[in-house]
Design an enzyme around this catalytic site. Structure first.
Site, PDB file in Angstrom:
ATOM      1  N   ASP A   1       0.578  -0.827  -0.268  1.00  0.00           N
ATOM      2  CA  ASP A   1      -0.283   0.082   0.528  1.00  0.00           C
ATOM      3  C   ASP A   1       0.622   1.555  -0.065  1.00  0.00           C
ATOM      4  OD1 ASP A   1      -1.773   1.471   0.300  1.00  0.00           O
ATOM      5  OD2 ASP A   1      -3.423   0.586   2.109  1.00  0.00           O
TER       6      ASP A   1
ATOM      7  N   ASP B   1      -3.200   2.234  -5.389  1.00  0.00           N
ATOM      8  CA  ASP B   1      -2.030   2.841  -5.043  1.00  0.00           C
ATOM      9  C   ASP B   1      -1.742   1.193  -3.873  1.00  0.00           C
ATOM     10  OD1 ASP B   1      -4.543   2.499  -3.371  1.00  0.00           O
ATOM     11  OD2 ASP B   1      -4.353   4.375  -1.868  1.00  0.00           O
ATOM     12  N   GLU B   2      -2.332   0.566  -5.110  1.00  0.00           N
ATOM     13  CA  GLU B   2      -2.262  -0.910  -3.757  1.00  0.00           C
ATOM     14  C   GLU B   2      -2.374  -2.753  -4.457  1.00  0.00           C
ATOM     15  OE1 GLU B   2      -5.304  -1.702  -0.766  1.00  0.00           O
ATOM     16  OE2 GLU B   2      -6.977  -0.355  -2.112  1.00  0.00           O
TER      17      GLU B   2
END
Length: 343
Positions: free
Chosen positions: A11, A108-109
């Site tokens: 993350d 973002d992950e």
């Protein structure tokens, strides 16, 4: 340690804000808030805030005006989706250079499927290389399934590594409130508390039949399974497929005329229909979101008679859903979402 399979959850820390700071190094260490056009006097919500801004109570989803009151010295910036996508693509490409399976969850992950005898060492390598290649910081959760890996990242932030597996699940999670579980939000937490389940341990020990009676035959028992840390451990590299496409508009002045609201829904439905056509898949369900002043949001939806990409049908459904609302109050936001059939 023996070689075994693990799930890692990577993350990126304060991703959107970090991208903006990387483009404007002079902002490093300052409170940065990203959202809307970057004008805190306009109606829009916070997309993300830097850790420095979060110290003042600024949170994602908060009105920009509220963020400005909490942190008057914050730097407000407009969102730039293409820039975030480009950086995300670089990060995911960097992750694919490792001997892992990469399952992208969003900008973002990502989950990583890993076979190793030292997951912490691999996680440290990943953190180092991501920073070297992109200039961004990330946190890594290590688990024996996706649920535990995802939750572990919360304990790892910012810029750290944390392992959450069966062996330490109860030590870490037993006394946590139920909203610490991935998939249980504030409303469900309140309902669970009313039923007598305030902690993860209490929920794990609940009677499945009682949960089913109160929360439904699927959701009730599923909450108990979550509380035990049980979840899917399969990581797949199948490309991410959008579950829906949506458009919404925040009005600088509240709408009070239902006729104008209907016209705005028609315009949004047309934009969503274009998105559906570009996606190349028919919509199975249409939803409408209405945010009443000052900040009360409701959503209703309807299943279409048959999956379709016909703009007229999507517009017709959106207007029908709008009729389900009591529009006697001022409206500050309208949205239309088309949901695709499950694969």
């Amino acid at each position: 340690m023996a070689v075994r399979e693990w799930v890692l959850h990577v993350d990126l820390d304060q991703f959107i804000a970090a991208v903006e700071v990387s483009r404007r190094p002079e902002l490093r260490g300052k409170p940065v808030v990203v959202g809307g056009t970057g004008d805190p006097t306009e109606r829009a919500v916070v997309a993300t805030a830097s850790y420095e801004a979060r110290e003042f109570g600024v949170q994602s989803g908060m009105p920009l005006r509220t963020a400005a009151k909490r942190c008057p010295d914050a730097v407000f910036l407009a969102t730039d989706a293409p820039a975030y996508q480009a950086v995300s693509d670089r990060v995911m490409a960097t992750l694919r250079e490792f001997p892992v399976i990469v399952e992208v969850l969003g900008w973002d992950e990502a989950f990583l499927g890993v076979t190793t005898d030292d997951p912490e060492a691999l996680a440290a390598d990943i953190r180092r290389v991501v920073t070297e290649e992109t200039g961004l910081s990330c946190s890594v959760g290590i688990g024996d399934n996706k649920l535990r890996a995802k939750l572990a990242t919360g304990f790892a932030k910012p810029a750290g590594i944390f392992r959450l597996v069966q062996e330490n699940w109860w030590d870490v999670m037993a006394e946590k409130p139920t909203d610490a579980l991935w998939g249980i939000g504030a409303k469900t937490t309140k309902k669970l508390a009313e039923a007598g389940y305030r902690t993860v341990l209490e929920l794990a020990g609940a009677d499945p039949a009682g949960l089913a009676a109160r929360f439904g035959p699927k959701l009730g028992p599923w909450y108990r399974i979550l509380a035990g840390g049980i979840g899917d451990a399969e990581v797949t590299a199948t490309p991410y497929v959008a579950k829906s496409r949506s458009r919404e508009t925040t009005f600088q002045e509240n709408l009070t005329d239902p006729g104008i609201m209907a016209a705005e829904i028609v315009a949004l439905a047309k934009r969503v229909s274009q998105d559906v056509a570009e996606e190349g898949r028919p919509a199975a369900r249409v939803a409408v979101k209405v945010r009443f002043a000052p900040f009360l949001t409701h959503t209703h939806s309807v299943t279409l008679p048959a999956p379709t990409a016909d703009p007229a049908e999507i517009e017709k459904a959106a207007l029908a859903v709008l009729d389900l609302f009591d529009l006697g109050r001022p409206v500050r936001l309208l949205g239309v979402r088309a949901e695709f059939p499950s694969p």
